[in-house]
Motif scaffolding. Structure first.
Motif, PDB file in Angstrom:
ATOM      1  N   GLU A 129     -15.024 -16.505  -5.873  1.00  0.00           N
ATOM      2  CA  GLU A 129     -14.895 -16.147  -7.288  1.00  0.00           C
ATOM      3  C   GLU A 129     -16.248 -16.234  -7.976  1.00  0.00           C
ATOM      4  N   GLY A 130     -16.665 -15.119  -8.581  1.00  0.00           N
ATOM      5  CA  GLY A 130     -17.931 -15.083  -9.284  1.00  0.00           C
ATOM      6  C   GLY A 130     -19.039 -14.374  -8.538  1.00  0.00           C
ATOM      7  N   LEU A 131     -18.839 -14.083  -7.254  1.00  0.00           N
ATOM      8  CA  LEU A 131     -19.816 -13.329  -6.464  1.00  0.00           C
ATOM      9  C   LEU A 131     -19.515 -11.840  -6.554  1.00  0.00           C
ATOM     10  N   PRO A 132     -20.505 -10.987  -6.302  1.00  0.00           N
ATOM     11  CA  PRO A 132     -20.235  -9.544  -6.331  1.00  0.00           C
ATOM     12  C   PRO A 132     -19.412  -9.107  -5.121  1.00  0.00           C
ATOM     13  N   LEU A 133     -18.689  -8.018  -5.280  1.00  0.00           N
ATOM     14  CA  LEU A 133     -17.960  -7.438  -4.153  1.00  0.00           C
ATOM     15  C   LEU A 133     -18.935  -7.109  -3.033  1.00  0.00           C
ATOM     16  N   ASP A 134     -18.500  -7.305  -1.787  1.00  0.00           N
ATOM     17  CA  ASP A 134     -19.411  -7.014  -0.683  1.00  0.00           C
ATOM     18  C   ASP A 134     -18.659  -6.413   0.494  1.00  0.00           C
ATOM     19  N   ALA A 135     -19.365  -5.591   1.257  1.00  0.00           N
ATOM     20  CA  ALA A 135     -18.767  -4.905   2.400  1.00  0.00           C
ATOM     21  C   ALA A 135     -18.501  -5.851   3.553  1.00  0.00           C
ATOM     22  N   ASP A 136     -19.221  -6.962   3.615  1.00  0.00           N
ATOM     23  CA  ASP A 136     -19.068  -7.897   4.726  1.00  0.00           C
ATOM     24  C   ASP A 136     -17.725  -8.614   4.657  1.00  0.00           C
ATOM     25  N   THR A 137     -17.492  -9.344   3.560  1.00  0.00           N
ATOM     26  CA  THR A 137     -16.215 -10.040   3.412  1.00  0.00           C
ATOM     27  C   THR A 137     -15.056  -9.051   3.406  1.00  0.00           C
ATOM     28  N   THR A 138     -15.269  -7.888   2.795  1.00  0.00           N
ATOM     29  CA  THR A 138     -14.205  -6.889   2.734  1.00  0.00           C
ATOM     30  C   THR A 138     -13.829  -6.399   4.124  1.00  0.00           C
ATOM     31  N   SER A 139     -14.813  -6.061   4.953  1.00  0.00           N
ATOM     32  CA  SER A 139     -14.508  -5.510   6.272  1.00  0.00           C
ATOM     33  C   SER A 139     -13.863  -6.550   7.179  1.00  0.00           C
ATOM     34  N   VAL A 140     -14.356  -7.792   7.149  1.00  0.00           N
ATOM     35  CA  VAL A 140     -13.756  -8.819   8.001  1.00  0.00           C
ATOM     36  C   VAL A 140     -12.326  -9.108   7.546  1.00  0.00           C
ATOM     37  N   THR A 141     -12.101  -9.136   6.251  1.00  0.00           N
ATOM     38  CA  THR A 141     -10.748  -9.376   5.737  1.00  0.00           C
ATOM     39  C   THR A 141      -9.806  -8.236   6.111  1.00  0.00           C
ATOM     40  N   LEU A 142     -10.253  -6.993   5.942  1.00  0.00           N
ATOM     41  CA  LEU A 142      -9.402  -5.849   6.291  1.00  0.00           C
ATOM     42  C   LEU A 142      -9.087  -5.811   7.784  1.00  0.00           C
ATOM     43  N   LEU A 143     -10.064  -6.144   8.619  1.00  0.00           N
ATOM     44  CA  LEU A 143      -9.805  -6.182  10.057  1.00  0.00           C
ATOM     45  C   LEU A 143      -8.782  -7.256  10.394  1.00  0.00           C
ATOM     46  N   THR A 144      -8.940  -8.435   9.800  1.00  0.00           N
ATOM     47  CA  THR A 144      -8.022  -9.526  10.096  1.00  0.00           C
ATOM     48  C   THR A 144      -6.616  -9.200   9.614  1.00  0.00           C
ATOM     49  N   LEU A 145      -6.505  -8.576   8.455  1.00  0.00           N
ATOM     50  CA  LEU A 145      -5.180  -8.148   7.980  1.00  0.00           C
ATOM     51  C   LEU A 145      -4.553  -7.145   8.946  1.00  0.00           C
ATOM     52  N   ALA A 146      -5.339  -6.200   9.439  1.00  0.00           N
ATOM     53  CA  ALA A 146      -4.805  -5.223  10.392  1.00  0.00           C
ATOM     54  C   ALA A 146      -4.334  -5.912  11.665  1.00  0.00           C
ATOM     55  N   GLN A 147      -5.088  -6.908  12.132  1.00  0.00           N
ATOM     56  CA  GLN A 147      -4.694  -7.611  13.350  1.00  0.00           C
ATOM     57  C   GLN A 147      -3.440  -8.453  13.141  1.00  0.00           C
ATOM     58  N   LEU A 148      -3.174  -8.819  11.898  1.00  0.00           N
ATOM     59  CA  LEU A 148      -1.957  -9.566  11.580  1.00  0.00           C
ATOM     60  C   LEU A 148      -0.773  -8.654  11.285  1.00  0.00           C
ATOM     61  N   GLY A 149      -0.966  -7.348  11.424  1.00  0.00           N
ATOM     62  CA  GLY A 149       0.112  -6.397  11.156  1.00  0.00           C
ATOM     63  C   GLY A 149       0.304  -6.074   9.700  1.00  0.00           C
ATOM     64  N   ALA A 150      -0.734  -6.321   8.877  1.00  0.00           N
ATOM     65  CA  ALA A 150      -0.647  -6.065   7.435  1.00  0.00           C
ATOM     66  C   ALA A 150      -1.820  -5.190   7.004  1.00  0.00           C
ATOM     67  N   ALA A 151      -2.011  -4.088   7.712  1.00  0.00           N
ATOM     68  CA  ALA A 151      -3.179  -3.225   7.471  1.00  0.00           C
ATOM     69  C   ALA A 151      -3.200  -2.692   6.045  1.00  0.00           C
ATOM     70  N   GLN A 152      -4.407  -2.626   5.485  1.00  0.00           N
ATOM     71  CA  GLN A 152      -4.641  -2.099   4.146  1.00  0.00           C
ATOM     72  C   GLN A 152      -5.563  -0.882   4.263  1.00  0.00           C
ATOM     73  N   PRO A 153      -5.579   0.008   3.268  1.00  0.00           N
ATOM     74  CA  PRO A 153      -6.510   1.143   3.308  1.00  0.00           C
ATOM     75  C   PRO A 153      -7.957   0.666   3.362  1.00  0.00           C
ATOM     76  N   VAL A 154      -8.798   1.472   4.004  1.00  0.00           N
ATOM     77  CA  VAL A 154     -10.223   1.121   4.128  1.00  0.00           C
ATOM     78  C   VAL A 154     -11.081   1.858   3.103  1.00  0.00           C
ATOM     79  N   ASP A 155     -10.457   2.563   2.174  1.00  0.00           N
ATOM     80  CA  ASP A 155     -11.207   3.404   1.231  1.00  0.00           C
ATOM     81  C   ASP A 155     -12.188   2.609   0.371  1.00  0.00           C
ATOM     82  N   CYS A 156     -11.893   1.330   0.124  1.00  0.00           N
ATOM     83  CA  CYS A 156     -12.781   0.545  -0.737  1.00  0.00           C
ATOM     84  C   CYS A 156     -14.166   0.370  -0.136  1.00  0.00           C
TER      85      CYS A 156
END
Length: 543
Positions: A308-335
């Motif tokens: 909270e308070g840091l700028p949006l970043d591609a690093d945390t976003t990509s690792v989070t999206l990958l982990t969600l996909a591996q958990l069966g909760a895939a989200q769009p990658v458009d962000c």
């Protein structure tokens, strides 16, 4: 050591011991529940609080922390240029403390000044190339040099016993680094321009903000996920004892008994990295819906930030999206598309220097996306091809990679090799030769005690090296199997040794849960049941 004698097993092919499984499950529960995250205290950040907010609770404990962490040579921090920012911060803080009437701060302040004079005005002064590319270092160093020089100037009129020899001394930033960027930012803000999101984390370098600057603390109360930035903001916005911002500072100081980390909260980053390491090694995740909900909670249309308070970043976003996909909760990658540039992906918008590990994580995400979905489009496949080529081109002549978010080449090499090994061929590339060079480098750089490390052997770096060797075992490179077995034996025999700071922020820090996950992952990949000897059956500290 089971699983590594002879041919190393494929990831997850043999069951890990119950201690490993139990420790991983406990770690998943910790990171799923935390709001703060956990990293080690920072000399730089603690020094800034000593100087900016001497009124804050536990001030004496912060001064004591600075004295206790000073090196025998008078500096602070890790070797080489990594010591510059923490030594400047601690020295300036102790100078302020000594000038404010605490005579016990004069001696360590003088020792810090001796070290700084040697580095910045000695016969072989530091150059800008000697200073690592840590966040905002081009602003932090000139700002702290100015503050130290102001103290030195003031000693002429108000001498402090023990600091007499520094009368007339002045410091200068390393050759090639000047204060023009800092002066430009201060002039921009003085003219009423909004504070850039990327600057919030190091807001302390510009001094107190005027009331017309529309900076709002995050819901947790901090500014820029930084105690120092928050204290600087609060200096220009006096608040009562019940303000969320003051409560944030008091809560952060209590977590370590006075000293503070450089970035807090950091839960989204910690959660994503821990889960990615564990899932990548084949650990099952209990209660995946609950874990996925915790991962997805801070995810917005533009992605997410490390805290909270840091700028949006591609690093945390990509690792989070990958982990969600591996958990069966895939989200769009458009962000992630706004972070794409011609040859790679930026960690955040307006980035000065690219990150190899960010791009390795983006490659892992898109590679997983292409492999899992037959409908993945040409643009997704083009990203895999582009990042494969870019990452291969970043390999150093010795076979390793370096990165801007971590001091060790073993972390960067692990991230890149993992991505290339799993997905590099999907884009039409042939990364096998690149991976082989990396494996040979790892085998060649193992220390006599069977560990790996940039400065000395560490559990974290050894775990990354072992994982890299086990993940690429099918290449059957000479010496790789024996090196992996020896590395695991070293991990099993070195229980309880402290982990040195290796991760980049304003100075280096340790994220203990991520280190713990890396070690667990190494044992899981090997199918080892000897992890009890490493002490991993006992749970990590909780929030």
């Amino acid at each position: 050591m089971s699983g590594v004698a002879g041919a190393a097993p494929a990831p997850g092919s043999t069951p890990a011991g119950p201690a490993v499984e139990a420790a991983a499950a406990a770690l998943v529960d910790e990171v799923a529940a935390t709001r703060w995250g956990r990293i080690s205290p920072s000399v730089y950040e603690t020094g800034r609080l000593v100087s900016i907010a001497p009124w804050l609770v536990d001030h004496a404990a912060r001064v004591a922390f600075l004295r206790a962490t000073q090196r025998p040579d008078g500096g602070w921090g890790q070797p080489g240029g990594y010591a510059l920012a923490p030594t400047l911060s601690a020295t300036e803080a102790l100078l302020a403390t000594a000038r404010d009437g605490d005579p016990s701060a004069a001696e360590p302040a003088g020792q810090g000044l001796d070290r700084l004079v040697d580095w910045l005005a000695g016969p072989a002064p530091l150059r800008v190339a000697d200073v690592p590319d840590t966040p905002a270092v081009e602003l932090i160093v000139p700002a702290l040099v100015d503050l130290v020089n102001a103290h030195l100037d003031a000693l002429a009129d108000r001498p402090v016993p023990g600091l007499d020899r520094f009368a007339g001394v002045r410091l200068a930033a390393p050759a090639g680094m000047d204060d023009r960027p800092l002066r430009g930012i201060r002039a921009m803000l003085d003219a009423g321009a909004p504070v850039p999101d990327k600057l919030l984390h190091s807001l302390e370098v510009v001094g107190p903000l005027t009331a017309n600057q529309p900076v709002r603390p995050a819901p947790i109360g901090g500014v820029g996920a930084s105690p120092a930035a928050t204290a600087a903001w609060l200096a220009g916005h006096p608040a009562g004892p019940t303000s969320p911002t003051l409560r944030y500072l008091e809560a952060v100081t209590r977590r370590h008994g006075g000293p503070v980390p450089s970035v807090v909260p950091i839960a989204p980053f910690e959660r994503a990295w821990v889960l990615s390491l564990l899932i990548g090694a084949g650990f099952p995740v209990g209660h995946p819906d609950r874990v996925a909900a915790a991962l997805a909670a801070p995810l917005g249309p533009g992605g997410l930030a490390g805290g909270e308070g840091l700028p949006l970043d591609a690093d945390t976003t990509s690792v989070t999206l990958l982990t969600l996909a591996q958990l069966g909760a895939a989200q769009p990658v458009d962000c992630l598309w706004p972070f794409e540039v011609d040859t790679h992906f930026s960690t955040w918008l307006g980035e000065r220097t690219p990150s190899t590990t960010t791009n390795a994580h983006v490659l892992e995400l898109f590679g997983h996306h292409v492999a899992a979905h037959a409908w993945a489009g040409a643009r997704d496949r083009a990203v895999v091809a582009k990042l494969t080529a870019w990452l291969c081109a970043q390999q150093l002549p010795d076979g390793s990679w370096m990165d801007k978010w971590h001091a060790s080449p073993y972390y960067a090499t692990f991230c890149v090799v993992t991505a290339l090994h799993r997905h590099g061929r999907l884009g039409g590339g042939e990364p096998a030769a690149t991976i082989r060079r990396a494996v040979r480098w790892i085998v060649a750089t193992q220390a006599a005690d069977r560990s790996w490390g940039r400065w000395q052997g560490t559990a974290e770096e050894t775990a990354y090296a072992v994982q890299t060797l086990l993940l690429t075992a099918a290449l059957d490179e000479p010496g790789a199997h024996a090196a992996a077995a020896d590395g695991l034996a070293h991990l099993a025999a070195t229980s309880g040794q402290p982990d040195p700071p290796l991760w980049h922020d304003k100075d280096l820090y340790v994220p203990p849960r991520i280190v713990r996950a890396a070690v667990l992952a190494a044992f899981r990949l090997a199918g080892s049941d000897n992890a009890m000897r490493y002490g991993i059956s006992s749970p990590a500290a909780t929030d």
